[in-house]
Design a protein around this motif. Structure first.
Motif, PDB file in Angstrom:
ATOM      1  N   GLY A 176       3.620   2.909  -7.586  1.00 12.36           N
ATOM      2  CA  GLY A 176       4.616   2.106  -8.272  1.00 12.36           C
ATOM      3  C   GLY A 176       5.759   1.733  -7.353  1.00 12.36           C
ATOM      4  O   GLY A 176       6.828   1.328  -7.811  1.00 12.36           O
ATOM      5  N   ALA A 177       5.548   1.885  -6.056  1.00 11.36           N
ATOM      6  CA  ALA A 177       6.567   1.578  -5.052  1.00 11.36           C
ATOM      7  C   ALA A 177       6.202   0.274  -4.350  1.00 11.36           C
ATOM      8  O   ALA A 177       5.261  -0.422  -4.745  1.00 11.36           O
ATOM      9  CB  ALA A 177       6.664   2.727  -4.046  1.00 11.36           C
ATOM     10  N   ASP A 178       6.950  -0.073  -3.310  1.00 15.92           N
ATOM     11  CA  ASP A 178       6.636  -1.256  -2.518  1.00 15.92           C
ATOM     12  C   ASP A 178       7.187  -1.042  -1.117  1.00 15.92           C
ATOM     13  O   ASP A 178       7.961  -0.100  -0.886  1.00 15.92           O
ATOM     14  CB  ASP A 178       7.245  -2.517  -3.138  1.00 15.92           C
ATOM     15  N   LEU A 179       6.794  -1.899  -0.186  1.00 16.45           N
ATOM     16  CA  LEU A 179       7.373  -1.825   1.146  1.00 16.45           C
ATOM     17  C   LEU A 179       8.882  -2.030   1.053  1.00 16.45           C
ATOM     18  O   LEU A 179       9.367  -2.777   0.198  1.00 16.45           O
ATOM     19  CB  LEU A 179       6.744  -2.873   2.064  1.00 16.45           C
ATOM     20  N   TYR A 180       9.625  -1.388   1.944  1.00 20.24           N
ATOM     21  CA  TYR A 180      11.079  -1.388   1.837  1.00 20.24           C
ATOM     22  C   TYR A 180      11.650  -2.798   1.974  1.00 20.24           C
ATOM     23  O   TYR A 180      11.353  -3.528   2.916  1.00 20.24           O
ATOM     24  CB  TYR A 180      11.710  -0.471   2.882  1.00 20.24           C
ATOM     25  N   ASP A 181      12.500  -3.159   1.016  1.00 22.91           N
ATOM     26  CA  ASP A 181      13.161  -4.456   0.997  1.00 22.91           C
ATOM     27  C   ASP A 181      14.634  -4.237   1.303  1.00 22.91           C
ATOM     28  O   ASP A 181      15.361  -3.640   0.511  1.00 22.91           O
ATOM     29  CB  ASP A 181      12.988  -5.092  -0.387  1.00 22.91           C
TER      30      ASP A 181
END
Length: 234
Positions: A142-147
């Motif tokens: 439920g995460a994503d690459l750091y923005d």
């Protein structure tokens, strides 16, 4: 199209025949301001179950809300937080919506994630993989690459990456934009970038003794990667 579904301890489990099983976890409060960051589609349905089945058939849907006969799909990413740990006697700080998410159960910033004072709940994976593989791995939680589109976040990211010496790190940049859709600023690019075709990805490139900056390169190149998990919905 045949759809199989069943309830398991508050979960809604659905499967389109010959396709993957999708689990919708019990509702959790998500701030409306966070939900507004992405795409939203609404339609009328007769039950939460029908809403869940239609959400399962909508590939981009990561969250859904069912209320008063209206089913709302959202594409924003949100890790499933143990809402029971929150005191029901404390009102939310801002308006929220009760949504189901299809991502794995994860306690607030538990392993493999850890809390960084400046970057939030993050996970640095040192396995070298392509950008799309890295993003898919983050999304499992439920995460994503750091923005780091915000200037303050980008500076914090630079100082986090810098001690990693020669290691370059994939972050949430593709087609010269951060994953939230904002453009990468000139101050965030290394001096000669961007200099690859517009559709490529970008990693934080070391340039010791200076702080690392973004450099674009083919998405198939392999690097370590940094995941970020939103645990507040803000």
């Amino acid at each position: 199209m045949w759809v199989v579904w069943w309830f398991v301890k508050g979960l809604i489990v659905s499967q389109v025949v010959d396709s993957e099983v999708i689990i919708w976890y019990p509702p959790v409060n998500v701030s409306n301001s966070f939900l507004q960051k992405g795409t939203k589609v609404q339609l009328e349905t007769k039950s939460e179950l029908i809403c869940a089945i239609q959400a399962s058939q909508t590939a981009w849907c990561n969250l859904f809300q069912y209320e008063d006969g209206v089913c709302t799909f959202y594409d924003v990413m949100f890790g499933y937080v143990n809402a029971r740990a929150q005191s029901s006697s404390q009102p939310p700080a801002q308006p929220t919506s009760s949504c189901r998410t299809k991502h794995e159960w994860i306690e607030p910033c538990s392993k493999p994630f850890s809390m960084d004072t400046n970057l939030g709940c993050i996970y640095l994976n040192t396995t070298s993989v392509a950008w799309t593989v890295a993003r898919s791995y983050c999304m499992r939680f439920g995460a994503d690459l750091y923005d780091a589109s915000d200037a303050g976040n980008f500076n914090a990211l630079q100082h986090y990456i810098f001690p990693l010496s020669s290691s370059d790190v994939w972050v949430g940049v593709i087609a010269r934009k951060w994953l939230d859709g904002s453009n990468v600023t000139s101050a965030q690019w290394i001096s000669w970038a961007p200099n690859d075709p517009p559709g490529v990805c970008a990693r934080m490139r070391q340039q010791s003794p200076s702080l690392p900056l973004l450099d674009d390169i083919a998405c198939s190149t392999t690097y370590s990667f940094l995941c970020h998990l939103n645990i507040t919905g803000q």
